[in-house]
Design a protein around this motif. Structure first.
Motif, PDB file in Angstrom:
ATOM      1  N   SER A 145       8.450  -0.135   6.703  1.00 15.24           N
ATOM      2  CA  SER A 145       7.836   1.126   5.644  1.00 15.24           C
ATOM      3  C   SER A 145       8.975   1.753   4.905  1.00 15.24           C
ATOM      4  O   SER A 145      10.353   1.695   5.685  1.00 15.24           O
ATOM      5  CB  SER A 145       7.320   2.118   6.595  1.00 15.24           C
ATOM      6  N   ALA A 146       8.744   2.338   3.817  1.00 17.28           N
ATOM      7  CA  ALA A 146       9.479   2.910   3.164  1.00 17.28           C
ATOM      8  C   ALA A 146       9.044   4.460   3.055  1.00 17.28           C
ATOM      9  O   ALA A 146       7.805   4.358   2.811  1.00 17.28           O
ATOM     10  CB  ALA A 146       9.844   2.411   1.734  1.00 17.28           C
ATOM     11  N   ILE A 147       9.869   5.444   3.268  1.00 13.86           N
ATOM     12  CA  ILE A 147       9.584   6.859   3.474  1.00 13.86           C
ATOM     13  C   ILE A 147      10.381   7.702   2.278  1.00 13.86           C
ATOM     14  O   ILE A 147      11.436   7.487   2.155  1.00 13.86           O
ATOM     15  CB  ILE A 147       9.865   7.445   4.840  1.00 13.86           C
ATOM     16  N   TRP A 148       9.631   8.659   1.752  1.00 12.55           N
ATOM     17  CA  TRP A 148      10.314   9.619   0.576  1.00 12.55           C
ATOM     18  C   TRP A 148       9.909  10.723   0.999  1.00 12.55           C
ATOM     19  O   TRP A 148       8.806  11.316   1.095  1.00 12.55           O
ATOM     20  CB  TRP A 148      10.165   9.332  -0.681  1.00 12.55           C
ATOM     21  N   PHE A 149      10.984  11.605   1.583  1.00 18.76           N
ATOM     22  CA  PHE A 149      10.349  13.147   1.948  1.00 18.76           C
ATOM     23  C   PHE A 149      10.608  13.931   0.589  1.00 18.76           C
ATOM     24  O   PHE A 149      11.517  13.932   0.070  1.00 18.76           O
ATOM     25  CB  PHE A 149      11.663  13.628   3.064  1.00 18.76           C
ATOM     26  N   ASN A 150       9.570  14.867   0.375  1.00 30.10           N
ATOM     27  CA  ASN A 150       9.747  15.956  -0.562  1.00 30.10           C
ATOM     28  C   ASN A 150       9.849  15.576  -1.924  1.00 30.10           C
ATOM     29  O   ASN A 150      10.269  15.769  -2.817  1.00 30.10           O
ATOM     30  CB  ASN A 150      10.809  17.006  -0.317  1.00 30.10           C
ATOM     31  N   GLN A 151       9.077  14.072  -2.062  1.00 28.58           N
ATOM     32  CA  GLN A 151       9.306  13.237  -3.426  1.00 28.58           C
ATOM     33  C   GLN A 151       7.656  13.152  -3.551  1.00 28.58           C
ATOM     34  O   GLN A 151       7.560  11.782  -3.726  1.00 28.58           O
ATOM     35  CB  GLN A 151      10.189  12.445  -3.611  1.00 28.58           C
ATOM     36  N   PRO A 152       6.657  13.919  -3.737  1.00 28.35           N
ATOM     37  CA  PRO A 152       5.226  13.393  -3.685  1.00 28.35           C
ATOM     38  C   PRO A 152       5.110  12.524  -4.991  1.00 28.35           C
ATOM     39  O   PRO A 152       4.211  11.919  -5.084  1.00 28.35           O
ATOM     40  CB  PRO A 152       4.336  14.735  -3.844  1.00 28.35           C
ATOM     41  N   TYR A 153       5.962  12.799  -6.210  1.00 25.14           N
ATOM     42  CA  TYR A 153       5.470  12.150  -7.515  1.00 25.14           C
ATOM     43  C   TYR A 153       5.832  10.544  -7.381  1.00 25.14           C
ATOM     44  O   TYR A 153       5.615   9.661  -8.053  1.00 25.14           O
ATOM     45  CB  TYR A 153       6.452  12.680  -8.394  1.00 25.14           C
ATOM     46  N   VAL A 154       6.743  10.181  -6.179  1.00 28.92           N
ATOM     47  CA  VAL A 154       6.841   8.764  -5.924  1.00 28.92           C
ATOM     48  C   VAL A 154       5.658   7.778  -5.853  1.00 28.92           C
ATOM     49  O   VAL A 154       5.645   6.725  -6.456  1.00 28.92           O
ATOM     50  CB  VAL A 154       7.879   8.478  -4.608  1.00 28.92           C
ATOM     51  N   GLY A 190       0.780  -1.097   0.127  1.00 28.04           N
ATOM     52  CA  GLY A 190      -0.198   0.060  -0.066  1.00 28.04           C
ATOM     53  C   GLY A 190       0.878   1.163  -0.058  1.00 28.04           C
ATOM     54  O   GLY A 190       2.190   1.139   0.537  1.00 28.04           O
ATOM     55  N   VAL A 191       0.366   2.290  -0.610  1.00 27.94           N
ATOM     56  CA  VAL A 191       1.001   3.398  -0.597  1.00 27.94           C
ATOM     57  C   VAL A 191       0.121   4.638  -0.407  1.00 27.94           C
ATOM     58  O   VAL A 191      -1.051   4.782  -0.589  1.00 27.94           O
ATOM     59  CB  VAL A 191       1.375   3.812  -2.081  1.00 27.94           C
ATOM     60  N   GLU A 192       0.670   5.505   0.747  1.00 33.45           N
ATOM     61  CA  GLU A 192      -0.042   6.929   0.984  1.00 33.45           C
ATOM     62  C   GLU A 192       0.771   8.215   1.123  1.00 33.45           C
ATOM     63  O   GLU A 192       2.094   7.986   1.134  1.00 33.45           O
ATOM     64  CB  GLU A 192      -0.571   6.505   2.546  1.00 33.45           C
ATOM     65  N   VAL A 193       0.063   9.213   1.030  1.00 35.80           N
ATOM     66  CA  VAL A 193       0.653  10.571   0.978  1.00 35.80           C
ATOM     67  C   VAL A 193       0.293  11.416   2.154  1.00 35.80           C
ATOM     68  O   VAL A 193      -1.208  11.536   2.371  1.00 35.80           O
ATOM     69  CB  VAL A 193       0.371  11.239  -0.336  1.00 35.80           C
ATOM     70  N   ASN A 194       1.449  11.623   2.974  1.00 37.40           N
ATOM     71  CA  ASN A 194       0.790  12.378   4.016  1.00 37.40           C
ATOM     72  C   ASN A 194       1.858  13.617   4.254  1.00 37.40           C
ATOM     73  O   ASN A 194       2.343  13.933   3.406  1.00 37.40           O
ATOM     74  CB  ASN A 194       1.237  11.623   5.476  1.00 37.40           C
ATOM     75  N   ARG A 195       1.453  14.366   5.502  1.00 35.37           N
ATOM     76  CA  ARG A 195       2.167  15.745   5.408  1.00 35.37           C
ATOM     77  C   ARG A 195       2.639  15.795   6.933  1.00 35.37           C
ATOM     78  O   ARG A 195       2.225  15.383   7.675  1.00 35.37           O
ATOM     79  CB  ARG A 195       1.419  16.883   5.249  1.00 35.37           C
ATOM     80  N   TYR A 196       3.990  16.248   6.849  1.00 33.83           N
ATOM     81  CA  TYR A 196       4.667  16.585   8.524  1.00 33.83           C
ATOM     82  C   TYR A 196       5.043  17.803   8.289  1.00 33.83           C
ATOM     83  O   TYR A 196       6.161  18.179   7.303  1.00 33.83           O
ATOM     84  CB  TYR A 196       5.612  15.422   8.396  1.00 33.83           C
ATOM     85  N   ALA A 197       4.937  18.791   9.200  1.00 29.04           N
ATOM     86  CA  ALA A 197       5.492  20.198   9.214  1.00 29.04           C
ATOM     87  C   ALA A 197       5.196  20.956   7.747  1.00 29.04           C
ATOM     88  O   ALA A 197       6.104  21.484   7.224  1.00 29.04           O
ATOM     89  CB  ALA A 197       6.845  20.270   9.602  1.00 29.04           C
ATOM     90  N   ARG A 198       3.931  20.857   7.270  1.00 28.07           N
ATOM     91  CA  ARG A 198       3.643  21.107   5.841  1.00 28.07           C
ATOM     92  C   ARG A 198       4.289  20.563   4.803  1.00 28.07           C
ATOM     93  O   ARG A 198       4.241  21.215   3.806  1.00 28.07           O
ATOM     94  CB  ARG A 198       3.646  22.631   6.118  1.00 28.07           C
ATOM     95  N   ARG A 199       5.139  19.738   4.825  1.00 31.37           N
ATOM     96  CA  ARG A 199       5.675  19.096   3.840  1.00 31.37           C
ATOM     97  C   ARG A 199       5.406  17.839   3.567  1.00 31.37           C
ATOM     98  O   ARG A 199       5.025  17.006   4.467  1.00 31.37           O
ATOM     99  CB  ARG A 199       7.295  19.008   4.287  1.00 31.37           C
ATOM    100  N   PRO A 200       4.870  17.542   2.270  1.00 30.90           N
ATOM    101  CA  PRO A 200       4.645  16.175   1.894  1.00 30.90           C
ATOM    102  C   PRO A 200       5.615  14.841   1.909  1.00 30.90           C
ATOM    103  O   PRO A 200       6.784  15.318   1.734  1.00 30.90           O
ATOM    104  CB  PRO A 200       4.303  16.416   0.444  1.00 30.90           C
TER     105      PRO A 200
END
Length: 668
Positions: free
Chosen positions: A86-95, A62-72
């Motif tokens: 879990s795998a996390i990509w910061f500031n890369q919403p296109y992933v 599964g994949v989800e887009v969240n926000r932390y400190a106003r950054r996706p």
């Protein structure tokens, strides 16, 4: 060939390559990877540790887009059987749009691995069934400016394809030793299938460059050989009579070295010889025999040393073994009036033998007929200083000595303009020095041993790496140790010696220690070179792990110079595995050449032979490690080539061009 001739290398990227000192396609091909990403093995995260960088196969559930400190940020829930992470990509919403349910390969760093859960942060990924990038070995290059790994990989691969890379090693020798084609080696270094290919290819490139270097030295030597101007009239019978003046029998190594000197002095070309031997092997006696050959033939001789103490020590030996010739000591502290008289007598030829320091090299020191020059502890003198000394005589023969244990093959790099003779054995009267690593709990026992030795008339060196300690208190200093020993070694006379003292004060302290005024000497490494105190039987080295193995061996050589049993105690400042491994080499070996070999194996050949040590001589072989065997193979091939397989003057233009480039680098 210009860099802009390559695809995707614009003018802007060319400037970024220039910042890496890469200006041509040829230089780009020699911009070797500094590391490789090993994507040949898949690792499961349950077997990984925090901060491991690895390649893993998983199923994205599964994949989800969240926000932390106003950054996706994008978060993917992944599974490996029953194990989830879990795998996390910061500031890369296109992933999020690129990830679907299914199997993927992830490459990245494992973080926060506690219990049954962990995270991979910003990993690279590809579908498992269509993997194009995350496979094999991926080269990693040094970058600058806006260059990326992808740009450099592409440009380097193009550079290798475009170039006509030919070997300068004769084809017959390439075939005999089954050498990989040089272009193939370059391809495999930049695009290997596995690490075994990297090893073989890098060894092949190292072999090529080492062969060129040895060939360059051969050409340099050939160009520098001068016809003999000074004819020596001494006979072998004269030399044998002189050797009988010594109170000991020469070893086989000394005899062979003396024979080599005699043959060089009676050859049609000028002598330029390095006498290399372990500490205590008797190199000085060989040098005195060479001096005798000169003065017996009616010429003058000079012997220079890096310190005044050693120079005056040599002067005493000269006076002892040359009673029928006039000699003198010339150093920086020689009074002005005495200097004038000495210089006058040297210029007129009244003084046949001069012992001194750098003061002898001064322009106003003129010899009448100097024909033989000796440099003691030659690694303390530069090439220009050695040349200035030999230039004081017409066609002056030069003998240099070094106890720095460098294997013969590596010596060719540093002493390319010298012939080499090695003394491997030691006088039979000298006992082997016992070396021990002393833990902190045993230091009090060691101090009691030193007090007992002082009562028996034996002397002790204490050596520290620094004059003053560091703020953390982890490094011993001579000043602090001197104060501490004064309270611990009651009734023992202790002196302090370090490099900030004036020469006159240092010479006085060293002479007093030699003459028995002091029992112990607390010093930095200023006592490393050549001081001969037969009564010194104990060497104690603090923070021993901070010294190089060759330097430790040199320091150990300051004791055991008489017939008394001697010891070297190493006090490490750390119990790390690496430090203990290095010190164990010194503890287990007394032969300098073996120590040098082990040191090379521990550190790897890259740093020792690379640009950080040798300027640009081997600048083409950056950041790669080569085993000792590579060097010996190159030496074997070169020796065979030079023995008649081909004529160095009839080599290809490319080879000659390389020789000239290396010759200029070497001479400058």
């Amino acid at each position: 060939m210009e860099l802009t001739s390559l695809k995707f290398v614009s003018d802007k990227r060319e400037k970024d390559f220039n910042k890496l000192n890469i200006y041509t396609v040829e230089e780009l091909a020699k911009h070797f990877p500094r590391d490789y990403l090993d994507l040949t093995h898949v690792t499961y995260l349950r077997d990984a540790y925090h901060n491991d960088v690895l390649l893993t196969l998983c199923e994205v559930q599964g994949v989800e887009v969240n926000r932390y400190a106003r950054r996706p940020y994008v978060k993917a829930l992944c599974a490996q059987g029953n194990y989830t992470f879990s795998a996390i990509w910061f500031n890369q919403p296109y992933v999020a749009a690129r990830l679907k349910r299914g199997e993927y390969l992830f490459y990245g760093r494992v973080q926060n691995k506690y219990g049954m859960h962990c995270t991979m942060v910003n990993p690279s990924f590809e579908p498992a069934g269509n993997c194009k990038k995350l496979k094999g070995l991926i080269p990693v290059y040094s970058l600058s400016g806006a260059l990326t790994q992808g740009v450099v990989r592409s440009a380097a691969a193009q550079a290798v394809e475009k170039l006509d890379i030919e070997s300068v090693i004769p084809s017959g020798l390439q075939k005999k030793y089954s050498l990989m084609p040089l272009k193939e080696a370059y391809k495999k270094v930049h695009s290997p299938k596995d690490m075994s290919e990297v090893k073989l290819a890098s060894e092949r490139i190292a072999l090529e460059e080492y062969f060129v270097l040895l060939s360059a030295f051969k050409v340099i030597k050939g160009g520098r050989q001068e016809a003999r101007r000074n004819k020596y009239t001494v006979t072998e019978q004269d030399i044998n009579s002189f050797i009988l003046r010594f109170p000991f029998v020469f070893t086989e190594g000394q005899k062979n070295a003396v024979k080599e000197v005699f043959e060089k002095l009676t050859s049609p070309t000028k002598m330029n010889l390095l006498v290399q031997g372990d500490v205590g092997c008797g190199k000085t006696a060989v040098a005195l025999a060479g001096i005798y050959m000169a003065v017996k033939s009616g010429f003058q001789a000079v012997m220079i040393a890096p310190t005044e103490v050693l120079a005056r020590q040599n002067a005493v030996l000269i006076e002892k073994y040359f009673p029928d010739f006039r000699s003198c000591a010339l150093t920086g502290s020689t009074p002005a009036a005495e200097k004038r008289e000495i210089k006058k007598a040297v210029a007129s030829g009244e003084i046949q033998i001069v012992c001194g320091t750098h003061a002898v090299i001064q322009k106003d020191v003129i010899f009448k007929n100097l024909s033989f020059a000796v440099c003691d502890e030659q690694h303390r003198f530069g090439v220009a200083q050695r040349a200035s000394l030999s230039d004081k005589g017409e066609g002056c023969d030069c003998l240099v000595m070094s106890a720095t244990p460098i294997p013969r093959t590596l010596s060719l790099i540093f002493y390319g303009d010298l012939d080499i003779v090695t003394i491997k054995d030691k006088p039979s009267a000298r006992q082997e020095i016992t070396t021990a690593i002393i833990p902190e709990r045993k230091t009090e026992d060691m101090y009691r041993y030193v007090c007992e030795q002082a009562k028996q008339g034996n002397r002790t060196y204490f050596v520290c790496p620094k004059i003053e300690g560091d703020e953390e208190g982890t490094t011993a200093s001579v000043t602090e140790l001197f104060e501490e020993l004064q309270s611990k070694l009651r009734g023992v006379k202790i002196a302090l010696l370090h490099g900030r003292m004036k020469d006159k004060e240092k010479n006085g302290i060293m002479s007093d220690f030699k003459n028995g005024v002091y029992d112990c000497l607390v010093s930095t490494t200023v006592i490393e070179v050549g001081v001969d105190v037969p009564e010194a039987t104990t060497m104690i080295i603090y923070n021993a792990e901070r010294f190089g193995l060759s330097q430790l061996h040199q320091l150990r050589g300051r004791v055991g110079r008489g017939d008394r049993k001697s010891y070297c105690f190493l006090l490490p400042g750390t119990d790390s595995e690496e430090a203990m491994a290095r010190l164990s080499v010194i503890r287990s070996n007394t032969e300098g050449f073996k120590i040098a070999e082990e040191d090379l194996k521990i550190r790897g050949g890259g740093d020792f032979l690379g640009t950080r040590q040798s300027g640009k001589i081997l600048g083409d072989i950056k950041n790669l490690k080569y085993p000792v065997e590579v060097i010996f193979t190159a030496k074997t091939i070169s020796d065979e080539a030079f023995s008649g397989c081909y004529d160095t003057h009839a080599l290809s233009e490319m080879a000659v061009e390389k020789y000239e480039r290396l010759k200029d680098i070497t001479l400058n």
